[in-house]
Write an enzyme that holds these catalytic residues in place. Structure first.
Site, PDB file in Angstrom:
ATOM      1  N   SER A 192       0.829  -1.203   0.000  1.00 37.40           N
ATOM      2  CA  SER A 192       0.000   0.000   0.000  1.00 37.40           C
ATOM      3  C   SER A 192       0.867   1.258   0.000  1.00 37.40           C
ATOM      4  O   SER A 192       1.989   1.266   0.504  1.00 37.40           O
ATOM      5  CB  SER A 192      -0.907   0.026   1.225  1.00 37.40           C
ATOM      6  OG  SER A 192      -1.791  -1.062   1.214  1.00 37.40           O
TER       7      SER A 192
HETATM    8  N1  SAH Z   1      -1.182  -4.483   4.152  1.00 43.54           N
HETATM    9  C1  SAH Z   1      -0.529  -4.765   2.892  1.00 43.54           C
HETATM   10  C2  SAH Z   1      -1.431  -4.473   1.719  1.00 43.54           C
HETATM   11  C3  SAH Z   1      -1.297  -5.538   0.679  1.00 43.54           C
HETATM   12  S1  SAH Z   1      -2.487  -5.521  -0.609  1.00 43.54           S
HETATM   13  C4  SAH Z   1       0.784  -4.036   2.785  1.00 43.54           C
HETATM   14  O1  SAH Z   1       1.026  -3.095   3.553  1.00 43.54           O
HETATM   15  O2  SAH Z   1       1.597  -4.386   1.952  1.00 43.54           O
HETATM   16  C5  SAH Z   1      -3.787  -6.530   0.046  1.00 43.54           C
HETATM   17  C6  SAH Z   1      -3.447  -7.937   0.430  1.00 43.54           C
HETATM   18  O3  SAH Z   1      -4.671  -8.554   0.852  1.00 43.54           O
HETATM   19  C7  SAH Z   1      -2.907  -8.808  -0.692  1.00 43.54           C
HETATM   20  O4  SAH Z   1      -1.705  -9.380  -0.297  1.00 43.54           O
HETATM   21  C8  SAH Z   1      -3.994  -9.883  -0.882  1.00 43.54           C
HETATM   22  O5  SAH Z   1      -3.485 -11.153  -1.252  1.00 43.54           O
HETATM   23  C9  SAH Z   1      -4.632  -9.915   0.492  1.00 43.54           C
HETATM   24  N2  SAH Z   1      -6.001 -10.455   0.552  1.00 43.54           N
HETATM   25  C10 SAH Z   1      -7.019 -10.261  -0.308  1.00 43.54           C
HETATM   26  N3  SAH Z   1      -8.127 -10.926   0.100  1.00 43.54           N
HETATM   27  C11 SAH Z   1      -7.793 -11.543   1.264  1.00 43.54           C
HETATM   28  C12 SAH Z   1      -8.495 -12.413   2.168  1.00 43.54           C
HETATM   29  N4  SAH Z   1      -9.761 -12.780   1.966  1.00 43.54           N
HETATM   30  N5  SAH Z   1      -7.824 -12.862   3.253  1.00 43.54           N
HETATM   31  C13 SAH Z   1      -6.535 -12.517   3.483  1.00 43.54           C
HETATM   32  N6  SAH Z   1      -5.820 -11.719   2.667  1.00 43.54           N
HETATM   33  C14 SAH Z   1      -6.430 -11.237   1.561  1.00 43.54           C
END
Ligand code: SAH
Length: 222
Positions: free
Chosen positions: A67
Site C-alpha cells: 500500500s
Molecule cells: N497491508 C498490505 C497491503 C497488501 S495488498 C501491505 O502493507 O503491503 C492486500 C493484500 O490482501 C494482498 O496481499 C492480498 O493477497 C490480500 N487479501 C485479499 N483478500 C484476502 C483475504 N480474503 N484474506 C486474506 N488476505 C487477503
C-alpha cells in the site's frame, strides 16, 4: 522482506516522506514516528529500494501491492492504536502495514490468503523478532478472521471489501473499531471507520476514497 543497510540516505528519505504525509493531512505523531522508524525499503524488491520512500504503491509478489504510505498512515491514524491493543489485520501483503501497527504498540494478528506471500512472513521474525515479538502470521481466508484469538480491539482490512464481513464484525469487541475500504464501484473504495456500539450496531464514519486490490474469498495455493 530483507534486512539491508539502513543508512543516512534512507533515513533522510524517510524524514522527507514523513514531511509529505504531514502536508497531506496526517497529524497523529505516533503514526508519523512509526513511519519514520520502519525502513520501508526492507519490504520491497531490490529493484525498488531507491524509490521505496516515494508516496506510492508498488507491485510485490503474487500480483499484489504494498500500500501507498499515505494509505498506511491514514488507516493507522483512524485506528487510534493504544499500546497493547489486539489488532486483526486482513491482507498481510508486504508486511509493511503490519510493522507499522507493531511499532504503534499493537499485538498484531495478520492473515494472508496468498501462499507465496505468507511463506515470506518467516523473514519478519528474523528482522524484527526481537523488536516486535507480538506479531503473529496466518495463512487463511480473511473473511473467516481468527475466532480462536478474538475478540479484537481493532480490525484493519487492507484490501477492497465488497461488504462488511459478518464474521469479522462478530470478532470485534464492543467499543472496538474496524477500518475498512468498502467498494463504491469496481475500482474505488470509501474508507470507513465502524465503531461497535453496545447493542452490536455500528457507528459509521466516512472518509476519503482509495483504491485497493480486491479482498477475495478462500485461499490461493500458490
Ligand atoms: N497491508 C498490505 C497491503 C497488501 S495488498 C501491505 O502493507 O503491503 C492486500 C493484500 O490482501 C494482498 O496481499 C492480498 O493477497 C490480500 N487479501 C485479499 N483478500 C484476502 C483475504 N480474503 N484474506 C486474506 N488476505 C487477503
Amino acid at each position: 522482506m530483507r534486512k539491508t543497510e539502513d543508512g543516512y540516505l534512507h533515513k533522510g528519505l524517510r524524514k522527507q516522506l514523513v514531511a509529505q504525509l504531514k502536508e497531506k493531512g496526517i497529524t497523529d505523531e505516533s503514526v508519523l514516528n512509526a513511519i519514520n522508524q520502519i525502513p520501508r525499503h526492507y519490504f520491497l524488491d531490490n529493484a525498488f529500494a531507491k524509490i521505496a520512500y516515494e508516496d506510492r504503491a508498488f507491485p510485490i509478489d503474487a500480483e499484489q501491492t504494498i500500500s501507498q504510505p499515505y494509505t498506511v498512515a491514514f488507516q493507522s491514524q483512524l485506528l487510534k492504536i493504544k499500546k497493547g491493543d489486539r489488532v486483526l489485520e486482513i491482507g498481510t501483503g508486504s508486511m509493511y502495514q503490519t510493522a507499522i501497527l507493531a511499532a504503534l504498540g499493537a499485538k498484531v494478528y495478520t492473515i494472508e490468503r496468498q501462499k507465496a506471500l505468507f511463506d515470506k512472513t518467516k523473514e519478519f521474525n528474523k528482522v524484527f523478532g526481537d523488536q516486535f515479538p507480538d506479531v503473529f502470521f496466518y495463512y487463511g481466508d480473511g473473511f473467516e478472521g481468527l475466532p480462536e484469538f478474538g475478540p479484537f480491539d481493532k480490525i484493519i482490512i487492507t484490501a477492497a471489501a465488497p461488504k462488511v464481513p459478518e464474521k469479522l464484525w462478530e470478532q470485534l469487541k464492543v467499543r472496538g473499531m474496524m477500518v475498512i475500504p468498502l467498494d463504491e464501484s469496481e475500482s474505488v473504495q470509501r474508507m470507513l471507520r465502524l465503531t461497535k456500539k453496545k447493542d452490536g450496531l455500528a457507528k459509521k464514519e466516512s472518509f476519503e476514497e482509495f483504491s485497493f486490490v480486491p479482498m477475495l474469498q478462500g485461499k490461493s495455493q500458490n
